[in-house]
Design an enzyme around this catalytic site. Structure first.
Site, mmCIF file in Angstrom:
data_model
loop_
_atom_site.group_PDB
_atom_site.id
_atom_site.type_symbol
_atom_site.label_atom_id
_atom_site.label_comp_id
_atom_site.label_asym_id
_atom_site.label_seq_id
_atom_site.Cartn_x
_atom_site.Cartn_y
_atom_site.Cartn_z
ATOM 1 C CG ASP A 1 11.070 54.063 -31.642
ATOM 2 O OD1 ASP A 1 11.898 53.135 -31.786
ATOM 3 O OD2 ASP A 1 10.103 53.993 -30.867
ATOM 4 C CG HIS B 1 14.706 48.828 -31.225
ATOM 5 N ND1 HIS B 1 14.242 49.211 -32.461
ATOM 6 C CD2 HIS B 1 14.040 49.599 -30.319
ATOM 7 C CE1 HIS B 1 13.326 50.157 -32.303
ATOM 8 N NE2 HIS B 1 13.181 50.410 -31.021
ATOM 9 C CG HIS C 1 18.184 51.689 -28.366
ATOM 10 N ND1 HIS C 1 17.575 50.597 -27.774
ATOM 11 C CD2 HIS C 1 17.833 52.763 -27.625
ATOM 12 C CE1 HIS C 1 16.890 51.017 -26.722
ATOM 13 N NE2 HIS C 1 17.021 52.322 -26.614
ATOM 14 C CG HIS D 1 13.669 54.526 -27.586
ATOM 15 N ND1 HIS D 1 14.193 53.321 -27.177
ATOM 16 C CD2 HIS D 1 12.859 54.246 -28.645
ATOM 17 C CE1 HIS D 1 13.724 52.357 -27.947
ATOM 18 N NE2 HIS D 1 12.914 52.887 -28.853
#
Ligand SMILES: [Zn+2]
Length: 326
Positions: free
Chosen positions: A131, A214, A217, A231
């Protein structure tokens, strides 16, 4: 061995503070937050504390927002950058992104016990690096595109430098920190990476903005097989795809891929659990990644599903090649 909850209870009792625990349902949804707000509201709490992983903390944030209480976050894993931000990411029951709830202010206290983080499974710590890996690249993209950050402002030089420090910390200390956490050890490298995963990444993304990593993702989550991926693992692959889409040099992309391989972050779709890497299937992810309001659109050029699809395929090919090299 006492749990973190036991430790927190003992500390609250020692200080003669009244408290009440409520279990979290496992998903941060509008309804789970509303249900907890109703229960918590009966006690009229001065403080709401979120204890656990990212979803538990995001739920506590939503509850504190609803009740207007002070907020303490106590992450028990360093798997994401949720603990410091003034953002609660809410999902549907099926774990599809519902909305970004922007809070009025950041948590009042972020309490991190490094020993608790080191004793949690290493995979979470590594996912946190995934992340945090995205933070600098996304921040830099947002600067180039003048994209707004999550609260609707623009970045500052200070925020950008914290994002860069986040990146540099991972590159310098990530591997040794991972090896230490494998042994439940808290070394100076582990402390630095906890700071990168939780504080620098949090401040970095919140102040500078998110971009394609993101967004991609979100797209990858729509593919069958990725249900078990964390995540940060999806964001790490999304970062590689972002770099491919933004035409970074092979040397730069390989540097990121080598880092991922060294700490154990996925670099291929197969490692994320995707067995069908056909164009038709991957197009589903590309389309989701380009959905309205997603941060893929913070790129400094117009994005569309075709562009994202080619980037996902290109990233996967580079990841595959890296595994054959090693
Ligand atoms: Zn993230």
């Amino acid at each position: 061995m006492s749990t973190v909850q036991d430790q927190v209870s003992a500390s609250l009792e020692e200080h003669s503070m009244e408290y009440h625990f409520e279990a979290f349902s496992g998903e941060c949804t509008r309804s789970s937050a509303a249900e907890l707000s109703e229960k918590a509201g009966k006690f009229g709490p001065d403080v709401v504390a979120g204890l656990g992983g990212g979803r538990a903390i995001d739920t506590a944030k939503a509850v504190s927002h609803e009740l207007g209480s002070a907020l303490v976050t106590i992450p028990t894993v360093a798997s994401n950058d949720a603990p410091c931000s003034a953002l609660s990411v809410q999902f549907t029951e099926n774990h599809v992104l519902d909305r970004f709830l922007i809070l009025e202010r950041n948590p009042d206290v972020v309490l991190v016990d490094s020993q608790v983080i080191a004793e949690a499974p290493t995979r979470y710590f590594v996912a946190g690096m995934g992340d945090a890996l995205a933070t600098w690249f996304e921040a830099y993209t947002c600067t180039k595109s003048s994209a707004k950050n999550l609260p609707g402002g623009v970045t500052t030089a200070a925020a950008l430098n914290l994002a860069r420090l986040c990146h540099d910390t991972l590159m310098e200390y990530g591997v040794s920190a991972k090896l230490a956490v494998d042994q439940d050890a808290v070394t100076p490298a582990v402390e630095k990476v906890i700071e990168a995963n939780i504080l620098l990444s949090g401040v970095g993304f919140e102040s500078s903005g998110l971009a394609a990593a993101h967004g991609i993702h979100e797209g990858l989550q729509a593919l069958e097989g990725t249900e078990g991926a964390l995540h940060g693992e999806l964001v790490a692959f999304g970062t590689i795809a972002q770099l491919v889409m933004e035409d970074y040099s092979k040397g730069e992309i390989d540097r990121v891929i080598d880092f991922c391989n060294a700490v154990g972050l996925p670099v291929t779709l197969r490692q994320l659990g995707v067995s069908d890497a056909s164009r038709e299937n991957l197009m589903k992810a590309a389309e989701v990644a380009c959905g309205e309001g997603l941060t893929t659109h913070n790129s400094y050029f117009e994005v569309n599903p075709d562009l994202v699809l080619e980037a996902i395929i290109g990233a996967n090919a580079l990841g595959d090649a890296s595994l054959k090299r090693s």
